[in-house]
Design a protein around this motif. Structure first.
Motif, PDB file in Angstrom:
ATOM      1  N   LEU A   8       1.226 -13.271  48.695  1.00 29.45           N
ATOM      2  CA  LEU A   8       0.569 -14.555  48.953  1.00 29.45           C
ATOM      3  C   LEU A   8       1.548 -15.725  48.901  1.00 29.45           C
ATOM      4  N   ALA A   9       2.568 -15.600  48.075  1.00 31.16           N
ATOM      5  CA  ALA A   9       3.535 -16.693  47.919  1.00 31.16           C
ATOM      6  C   ALA A   9       4.370 -16.927  49.172  1.00 31.16           C
ATOM      7  N   PHE A  10       4.428 -15.929  50.058  1.00 35.69           N
ATOM      8  CA  PHE A  10       5.329 -16.038  51.203  1.00 35.69           C
ATOM      9  C   PHE A  10       4.648 -15.939  52.567  1.00 35.69           C
ATOM     10  N   ILE A  11       3.329 -16.073  52.604  1.00 33.60           N
ATOM     11  CA  ILE A  11       2.664 -16.047  53.904  1.00 33.60           C
ATOM     12  C   ILE A  11       2.466 -17.471  54.407  1.00 33.60           C
ATOM     13  N   GLU A  12       2.218 -17.587  55.696  1.00 29.93           N
ATOM     14  CA  GLU A  12       2.055 -18.904  56.300  1.00 29.93           C
ATOM     15  C   GLU A  12       0.787 -19.585  55.787  1.00 29.93           C
ATOM     16  N   GLU A  13       0.825 -20.908  55.771  1.00 29.31           N
ATOM     17  CA  GLU A  13      -0.253 -21.719  55.211  1.00 29.31           C
ATOM     18  C   GLU A  13      -1.613 -21.420  55.854  1.00 29.31           C
ATOM     19  N   ALA A  14      -1.641 -21.262  57.177  1.00 29.90           N
ATOM     20  CA  ALA A  14      -2.911 -21.003  57.867  1.00 29.90           C
ATOM     21  C   ALA A  14      -3.514 -19.680  57.416  1.00 29.90           C
ATOM     22  N   GLN A  15      -2.687 -18.651  57.297  1.00 33.54           N
ATOM     23  CA  GLN A  15      -3.178 -17.343  56.861  1.00 33.54           C
ATOM     24  C   GLN A  15      -3.618 -17.403  55.398  1.00 33.54           C
ATOM     25  N   LEU A  16      -2.868 -18.135  54.580  1.00 34.97           N
ATOM     26  CA  LEU A  16      -3.229 -18.297  53.171  1.00 34.97           C
ATOM     27  C   LEU A  16      -4.588 -18.989  53.051  1.00 34.97           C
ATOM     28  N   SER A  17      -4.785 -20.048  53.821  1.00 37.43           N
ATOM     29  CA  SER A  17      -6.068 -20.767  53.792  1.00 37.43           C
ATOM     30  C   SER A  17      -7.218 -19.856  54.189  1.00 37.43           C
ATOM     31  N   GLN A  18      -6.986 -19.026  55.205  1.00 33.35           N
ATOM     32  CA  GLN A  18      -8.032 -18.099  55.650  1.00 33.35           C
ATOM     33  C   GLN A  18      -8.352 -17.087  54.548  1.00 33.35           C
ATOM     34  N   LEU A  19      -7.322 -16.531  53.914  1.00 26.79           N
ATOM     35  CA  LEU A  19      -7.533 -15.539  52.861  1.00 26.79           C
ATOM     36  C   LEU A  19      -8.252 -16.135  51.650  1.00 26.79           C
ATOM     37  N   LEU A  20      -7.946 -17.383  51.352  1.00 24.80           N
ATOM     38  CA  LEU A  20      -8.538 -18.022  50.176  1.00 24.80           C
ATOM     39  C   LEU A  20      -9.844 -18.749  50.477  1.00 24.80           C
TER      40      LEU A  20
END
Length: 179
Positions: A152-164
């Protein structure tokens, strides 16, 4: 009158179609729609839909909530993990994993992001009595595993937002569930 079968004698046509469908997914083609699959396999959309629904119920495919397209699910990886586990992929492909395990005394795993979960591809098991339970081909939630948090620390912001964007499940009193 019975429909002529293109399947070899002694095979089940529906199973053959389902397997042909699964083989359409490659590293170059991750997502496919119902019509696209039907066109490639030369079968009608209703049959494709029924195959996909059956495969999804067992985790062999999963559907994107917005595009409605499908990709491979976790079940094929679990099966591959069962086959690969005796081969000791972690030791065979990465002497660094073994060296890290020996240096730290801890279990070392190789994992990847798959959908919204962590998927274990290889591991070097510690000999210590207390260790993390994981298995090749198994999965874990991203938010409550060390490997998941590292991913999670190294994925792109858009993907992180989707996951969270989905509520995080609490597994223990110490599980962090606020994003």
């Amino acid at each position: 009158m019975a429909q002529k079968s293109n399947s070899p004698q002694g095979t089940v046509q529906t199973v053959s179609k389902a397997l042909a469908l699964l083989e359409l997914f490659t590293t170059d083609v991750e997502w496919l729609g119902v019509r696209e699959i039907g066109r490639i396999l030369d079968i009608n959309s209703a049959t494709v839909h029924n195959l996909l629904r059956t495969l999804a119920s067992s985790g062999f495919v999963e559907q994107h909530p917005e595009t409605r397209k499908y990709r491979l699910g976790r079940a094929p990886v679990r099966l591959a993990g069962t086959k690969l586990a005796p081969l000791d992929l972690g030791k065979g492909c990465s002497p660094h994993m073994k060296a890290l395990m020996e240096k730290t005394g801890e279990t070392v795993t190789l994992s990847v992001l798959h959908g919204s979960e962590l998927l274990y591809l290889a591991k070097n098991e510690s000999t210590e009595p207390m260790r993390v339970a994981s298995r090749v081909g198994g999965s874990a939630p991203l938010h409550c595993s060390a490997n998941g948090k590292a991913l999670l620390a190294f994925i792109e912001e858009a993907q992180l937002s989707q996951l969270l964007s989905q509520p995080l499940k609490r597994f223990t009193s110490e599980t962090i569930v606020d994003s």
